[in-house]
Write a protein that holds these residues in place. Structure first.
Motif, PDB file in Angstrom:
ATOM      1  N   ASN A 211       0.785  -1.420  -0.034  1.00 16.39           N
ATOM      2  CA  ASN A 211      -0.126   0.089   0.171  1.00 16.39           C
ATOM      3  C   ASN A 211       0.878   1.319   0.028  1.00 16.39           C
ATOM      4  O   ASN A 211       0.359   2.413  -0.150  1.00 16.39           O
ATOM      5  N   HIS A 212       1.912   1.145   0.020  1.00 18.99           N
ATOM      6  CA  HIS A 212       2.887   2.287   0.553  1.00 18.99           C
ATOM      7  C   HIS A 212       3.971   2.130  -0.238  1.00 18.99           C
ATOM      8  O   HIS A 212       4.871   1.511  -0.209  1.00 18.99           O
ATOM      9  N   TYR A 213       4.671   3.126  -0.896  1.00 21.62           N
ATOM     10  CA  TYR A 213       6.358   3.292  -1.509  1.00 21.62           C
ATOM     11  C   TYR A 213       7.249   3.937  -0.135  1.00 21.62           C
ATOM     12  O   TYR A 213       6.135   4.924   0.339  1.00 21.62           O
TER      13      TYR A 213
ATOM     14  N   GLY B  95      -0.092  14.974   3.525  1.00 19.89           N
ATOM     15  CA  GLY B  95      -0.194  14.224   2.575  1.00 19.89           C
ATOM     16  C   GLY B  95       1.128  13.347   2.243  1.00 19.89           C
ATOM     17  O   GLY B  95       0.703  12.716   1.865  1.00 19.89           O
ATOM     18  N   THR B  96       1.550  13.640   3.346  1.00 21.04           N
ATOM     19  CA  THR B  96       3.024  12.639   3.202  1.00 21.04           C
ATOM     20  C   THR B  96       2.139  10.351   3.960  1.00 21.04           C
ATOM     21  O   THR B  96       3.452  10.127   4.232  1.00 21.04           O
ATOM     22  N   GLY B  97       1.859  10.384   4.449  1.00 21.05           N
ATOM     23  CA  GLY B  97       0.934   9.144   3.937  1.00 21.05           C
ATOM     24  C   GLY B  97       1.171   8.972   5.156  1.00 21.05           C
ATOM     25  O   GLY B  97       0.573   7.428   6.243  1.00 21.05           O
ATOM     26  N   LYS B  98       0.512   9.190   6.535  1.00 18.76           N
ATOM     27  CA  LYS B  98       0.409   9.522   8.005  1.00 18.76           C
ATOM     28  C   LYS B  98      -0.610   8.139   8.576  1.00 18.76           C
ATOM     29  O   LYS B  98      -0.086   7.493   8.969  1.00 18.76           O
ATOM     30  N   THR B  99      -1.747   9.519   8.103  1.00 15.66           N
ATOM     31  CA  THR B  99      -2.544   8.484   8.193  1.00 15.66           C
ATOM     32  C   THR B  99      -3.085   7.005   6.943  1.00 15.66           C
ATOM     33  O   THR B  99      -3.617   6.448   7.387  1.00 15.66           O
ATOM     34  N   SER B 100      -2.821   6.984   6.500  1.00 15.34           N
ATOM     35  CA  SER B 100      -2.878   6.161   5.149  1.00 15.34           C
ATOM     36  C   SER B 100      -2.236   5.365   5.727  1.00 15.34           C
ATOM     37  O   SER B 100      -2.782   3.880   5.566  1.00 15.34           O
ATOM     38  N   LEU B 101      -0.974   5.158   6.117  1.00 16.76           N
ATOM     39  CA  LEU B 101       0.084   3.937   6.491  1.00 16.76           C
ATOM     40  C   LEU B 101      -0.783   3.554   7.954  1.00 16.76           C
ATOM     41  O   LEU B 101      -0.457   2.548   8.096  1.00 16.76           O
TER      42      LEU B 101
ATOM     43  N   VAL C  37       1.370  14.471  -1.044  1.00 14.60           N
ATOM     44  CA  VAL C  37       1.308  14.000  -2.139  1.00 14.60           C
ATOM     45  C   VAL C  37      -0.019  14.280  -2.120  1.00 14.60           C
ATOM     46  O   VAL C  37      -1.092  13.943  -3.249  1.00 14.60           O
ATOM     47  N   ARG C  38      -0.893  15.280  -1.523  1.00  7.78           N
ATOM     48  CA  ARG C  38      -2.401  15.308  -1.825  1.00  7.78           C
ATOM     49  C   ARG C  38      -2.849  15.722  -2.605  1.00  7.78           C
ATOM     50  O   ARG C  38      -3.392  15.737  -3.720  1.00  7.78           O
ATOM     51  N   ASN C  39      -2.187  17.144  -2.677  1.00 11.40           N
ATOM     52  CA  ASN C  39      -2.631  17.643  -3.689  1.00 11.40           C
ATOM     53  C   ASN C  39      -1.687  16.832  -5.384  1.00 11.40           C
ATOM     54  O   ASN C  39      -3.589  17.980  -6.736  1.00 11.40           O
TER      55      ASN C  39
HETATM   56  P1  ADP Z   1      -1.587  12.212   5.793  1.00 18.20           P
HETATM   57  O1  ADP Z   1      -2.667  11.480   6.827  1.00 18.20           O
HETATM   58  O2  ADP Z   1      -0.207  12.299   6.555  1.00 18.20           O
HETATM   59  O3  ADP Z   1      -2.125  13.580   5.765  1.00 18.20           O
HETATM   60  P2  ADP Z   1      -2.433  11.290   4.259  1.00 18.20           P
HETATM   61  O4  ADP Z   1      -2.485   9.246   4.760  1.00 18.20           O
HETATM   62  O5  ADP Z   1      -3.865  11.243   3.782  1.00 18.20           O
HETATM   63  O6  ADP Z   1      -1.662  11.629   4.529  1.00 18.20           O
HETATM   64  O7  ADP Z   1      -2.334  10.719   2.047  1.00 18.20           O
HETATM   65  C1  ADP Z   1      -2.797  11.534   1.522  1.00 18.20           C
HETATM   66  C2  ADP Z   1      -2.418  10.491   0.157  1.00 18.20           C
HETATM   67  O8  ADP Z   1      -1.310  10.462  -0.369  1.00 18.20           O
HETATM   68  C3  ADP Z   1      -2.781   9.474   0.831  1.00 18.20           C
HETATM   69  O9  ADP Z   1      -3.992   8.968  -0.740  1.00 18.20           O
HETATM   70  C4  ADP Z   1      -2.187   7.911   0.772  1.00 18.20           C
HETATM   71  O10 ADP Z   1      -2.371   7.002   0.210  1.00 18.20           O
HETATM   72  C5  ADP Z   1      -1.327   9.166  -0.603  1.00 18.20           C
HETATM   73  N1  ADP Z   1       0.213   8.631   0.090  1.00 18.20           N
HETATM   74  C6  ADP Z   1       0.970   9.404   0.672  1.00 18.20           C
HETATM   75  N2  ADP Z   1       1.854   8.312   1.326  1.00 18.20           N
HETATM   76  C7  ADP Z   1       2.078   7.587   0.242  1.00 18.20           C
HETATM   77  C8  ADP Z   1       3.220   6.354  -0.133  1.00 18.20           C
HETATM   78  N3  ADP Z   1       4.126   6.789   0.133  1.00 18.20           N
HETATM   79  N4  ADP Z   1       2.611   5.454  -1.062  1.00 18.20           N
HETATM   80  C9  ADP Z   1       1.736   5.626  -1.284  1.00 18.20           C
HETATM   81  N5  ADP Z   1       0.352   6.216  -1.023  1.00 18.20           N
HETATM   82  C10 ADP Z   1       1.139   7.452  -0.002  1.00 18.20           C
END
Ligand code: ADP
Length: 832
Positions: free
Chosen positions: A353-355, A390-396, A573-575
């Motif tokens: 799910n995450h790079y 947008g650095t993937g904190k929530t989605s990780l 990467v949100r935007n």
């Molecule tokens: P945050 O919680 O840090 O603000 P999110 O978890 O909401 O960020 O991430 C925003 C979007 O970017 C999500 O759709 C997420 O899946 C994607 N995303 C962020 N980092 C990665 C990653 N390393 N690999 C794949 N998708 C990522």
């Protein structure tokens, strides 16, 4: 709440719940609609009822259909089986009269309360005759005609209505648990059929008796039927009261009322085959029986239930107690999911799910590994994910939950202003409820979810009460086994919860909390990372989202680079995700209109579809300037270069700083100036130079540096350049704090800063020697393309940045000719 009033006018006066979302008003008299078979006792028109998630399957044929109807604001046709255990639905196996039914979820004045369909409310609207049933696309439909019952006013009807009302009055005069508001309303009805339905609803009738009333479509016959039942029920009560009164003659009036009411309650329980008459109490009793509660909680619940049974119906107290019991019993007390500790599988899920994000992934894997070896002893870490949006904190976090087989819930602390929002209000307040922590636990339904607490850095702003104390009780393993919520009162054990907090910066996290958490940084992505993330994750997801997953759509690297550089400005990467979505949505629109649509997204198409460029990143200066040096700042969005300008004009030794400055910038300026003065002889600066000049420093707005002092050496460089009259190499960027003697001190955010310098086209970066260790975090690709110089003293800084000889070359004293207006807008001012 206009909507609601209008709705109430249209329908039942008895709607004690608000059916959110489903205000469907169907005016047709003859129509077809999906049908749902209901196995419970029927609701008569205008009556309301509830369905609970745990028993829904046994009460209706298709719970999903109800949810669909709520979402679509539609009514359904409720039909009732005429024979037991019907296997296949057919026209002959159901009663010919059904009801048009609306479904909804409860909401209070602040909005929907139960969006999760745990509890569905239903309201019977019109009596309908089923004309036909048929199947379409896997759904059963009923063709129906609304049973038309004009209000008849024959003498016979009028007399029956009068007589039924007299009987009602008698019932109303007895102490009973009937709903008074309903009773009052019934007196106003002068439609025989409707009156019959209302009587049928307020009496305690068996399912079959209700069914008989529902099926009777002649208004007068139905009223007679209802009236008979009313009379017999009243008589039974009278009899009982008489017996009881004689026994309790010595009691005073109040006591007698209480005893009577209890007795009647019991009687009604009997009539209802052992269920408590009040559906609310019944539901609570049932829930209490079926749940495994800690002893302390069970006692508290039993006590409240006793109070509820003896509280006068419809009193505010009654409502408060039953609310409390609902909240108490809806909380998970013992249910838990079993952790999946398979390390190999977890790594797969996380990588799928995450790079990147190696540090965070490794920490989780480590934790799982240890936990699988020592299942009991291992304490849960409290992780804190720090990084830009947008650095993937929530989605990780979500992926971790799914890898471990834990439920995932989240709650944001941003915008929380009051401790009571975390801990709840005491029950003495009207409308009080548990705090958001326990409300979130209720949503989780288990005691061991992965609980994400977002924006823990936004907590401090104008908070009432002590937020860190409340949160410590949530997070601290020494305390969180008995978290106290003001509303729930009994201690709640949060120790099995896996907490992960998130924040953009550590700077504003209360120290007491910071101590207990393990920081994992999400540093932000470079362009190359973003391209990979876009290709592997964002584009496929957005294609799917926009119904283009079957199409051979490709993005070129240039297209992605253009989106990244000119349409987004972010470390995450949100935007980027949003803009890719926009591009694909526009393509999808063309496709759905049947037009030809492009399958190769290149830079040209991107600028066509996204319109004018939105961000012009700061780029390196085009040529060497006197009095201008490039700093690198660290902002919420990552790194950013920041030109600093210094102008020397004739004056009286004033130091003026404009633009984006804080106190810290002032200090840096003073330090830089002191350093310069200490070098006055060496640089051959005239003796009275500083007395006869003003120095003006300008730091353009825009970038909001989180770490002011790191501009120290840049400021000094620009200052020296301006005073000596020698230019600064425009391809050099630098960061570092300066001391009075010109030593260079380490700074933070090296990775972001070096990346920003690289992105902005600079060639050489000066960083403090003490920061050398941080260079590991800079991708090799970037290090190869930049000259990175470690500096520990101003002397080295100047060697590497000043073009030409380090000697006073202003020639003249600063003259009027040199005097220029300082820029206020932040564009750079060209030196002469
Ligand atoms: P945050 O919680 O840090 O603000 P999110 O978890 O909401 O960020 O991430 C925003 C979007 O970017 C999500 O759709 C997420 O899946 C994607 N995303 C962020 N980092 C990665 C990653 N390393 N690999 C794949 N998708 C990522």
């Amino acid at each position: 709440m206009d909507d609601y009033d209008e709705y109430i006018d249209n329908f039942s006066p008895d709607t004690t719940v608000f059916l959110s979302k489903n205000r469907a008003v169907n005016k047709e008299k003859h129509f077809s609609a999906p049908l749902v078979v209901m196995y419970n006792e029927p609701l008569l028109p205008d009556a309301t009822g509830r369905l609970y998630e745990d028993s829904m399957d046994s009460e209706v044929s298709d719970p999903e259909l109800l949810k669909e109807a709520i979402r679509n604001r539609e009514t359904l046709i409720a039909v009732y089986p005429a024979i037991e255990n019907i296997k296949t639905l057919s026209f002959d196996s159901i009663y010919s009269i059904g009801v048009e039914m609306a479904f909804g979820v409860e909401f209070d004045f602040s909005g929907p309360r139960n969006e999760d369909y745990q509890e569905i409310f239903m309201e019977a609207r019109r009596r309908v005759r089923i004309l036909n049933t048929f199947e379409k696309q896997g759904l059963h439909y009923a063709e129906v005609e609304v049973v038309h019952e004009p209000a008849r006013r024959t003498n016979e009807v009028k007399s029956e209505i009068r007589s039924a009302k007299t009987s009602l009055a008698k019932l109303a005069s007895m102490p009973s648990n009937l709903n008074r508001r309903k009773l009052d309303y019934v007196f106003e009805i002068d439609h025989a059929g409707k009156l019959a339905d209302f009587i049928g609803t307020i009496l305690f009738l068996s399912g079959q008796e209700k069914m008989d009333l529902l099926q009777e479509t002649n208004d007068l016959d139905r009223l007679r039927m209802a009236h008979t039942k009313l009379v017999s029920q009243t008589r039974m009560m009278e009899l009982d009261i008489k017996v009881l009164s004689s026994i309790h003659e010595d009691f005073d009036k109040n006591q007698r009322e209480t005893v009577l009411r209890e007795h009647i309650n019991r009687l009604q329980v009997e009539l209802n085959e052992g269920r408590s008459a009040d559906p609310d109490i019944f539901k609570i009793e049932e829930q209490l029986e079926n749940s495994t509660l800690p002893e302390e909680v069970r006692e508290a619940a039993e006590k409240e239930l006793d109070r509820l049974r003896s509280a006068p119906p419809l009193s505010p107290e009654n409502g408060m107690i039953s609310n409390y019991l609902h909240y108490l019993l809806d909380l998970p007390w013992s249910e838990e999911t079993e952790d999946d500790l398979d390390v190999r599988k977890a790594r797969e899920v996380l990588d799928k799910n995450h790079y990147g994000l190696q540090k965070a992934k490794d920490r989780i894997i480590e934790f799982l590994a240890v936990k699988s070896l020592r299942p009991k002893k291992n304490r849960l870490p409290i992780l804190c994910f720090i990084g830009p949006p947008g650095t993937g904190k929530t989605s990780l976090g979500m992926s971790i939950a799914s890898a471990m087989n834990r439920k995932f819930v989240r709650m944001s602390l941003g915008g929380v202003h009051d401790e009571a929002e975390i801990r709840g209000h005491r029950r003495t307040y009207i409308g009080s409820m548990p705090g958001r922590i326990l409300q979130t636990m209720t949503k989780a339904k288990v005691v061991n979810p992965l609980f994400m607490l977002d924006e823990i850095d936004k907590l401090n702003a104008d908070f009432h009460g002590d937020p860190s104390a409340a949160l410590l009780e949530v997070l601290d393993p020494e305390q969180n086994f008995s978290f106290s919520d003001h509303y729930i009162e009994v201690p709640y054990d949060l120790s099995k919860v896996f907490f992960i907090t998130t924040a953009n910066t550590v700077a504003t996290i209360p120290p007491a909390l910071l101590d207990r958490m393990e920081i994992i940084e999400f540093p932000g992505y470079i362009e190359e990372d973003k391209i990979v993330i876009a290709r592997q994750f964002l584009i496929p997801e957005q294609m799917l989202e926009n119904g283009l997953d079957e199409e051979p759509i490709q993005f070129t690297d240039e297209a992605l680079r253009l989106i990244i550089a000119s349409y987004t400005y972010e470390a995450g990467v949100r935007n980027l995700e949003r803009e890719i979505g926009t591009v694909l949505r526009k393509i999808a629109t063309k496709k759905s209109e049947g037009k030809e649509f492009p399958t190769l997204v290149d830079a040209k198409l991107v600028s066509d579809l996204l319109g004018p460029i939105e961000f012009f990143p700061m780029t390196a200066e085009a040529k060497d300037e006197i009095g201008m040096a490039t700093a690198i700042a660290w902002t919420e969005n990552g790194g950013e270069i920041m030109p600093i300008e210094v102008l020397v004009v004739a004056g009286k030794s004033n130091l003026q700083i404009t633009g984006q400055v804080g106190e810290i910038m002032q200090e840096s300026a003073q330090a830089a100036l002191s350093y310069l003065k200490s070098k006055q002889k060496i640089f051959e600066i005239p003796d009275d130079f500083f007395e006869e000049t003003d120095i003006h420093i300008h730091v353009p707005e825009g970038a909001i540096p989180k770490d002011g002092p790191s501009a120290g050496i840049t400021l000094a460089t620009a200052l020296i350049s301006a005073v000596l009259g020698v230019p600064v190499n425009h391809e050099v960027a630098m960061t570092g704090e300066i001391t009075l003697r010109g030593r260079v001190l380490p700074i933070g955010g090296v990775r972001e800063k070096v990346l920003a310098a690289h992105r902005s086209g600079l060639k050489k970066v000066l960083i403090p020697t003490k920061n050398e260790k941080d260079l590991i975090e800079v991708p090799q690709l970037i290090r190869d393309q930049l000259e990175i110089v470690l500096v520990d003293h101003m002397d080295t800084v100047l060697e590497n940045s000043i073009v030409g000889e380090l000697k006073y070359q202003n020639g003249l004293r600063p003259s009027k000719k040199q005097r220029r207006k300082p820029s206020t807008k932040g564009e750079t001012v060209e030196a002469d």
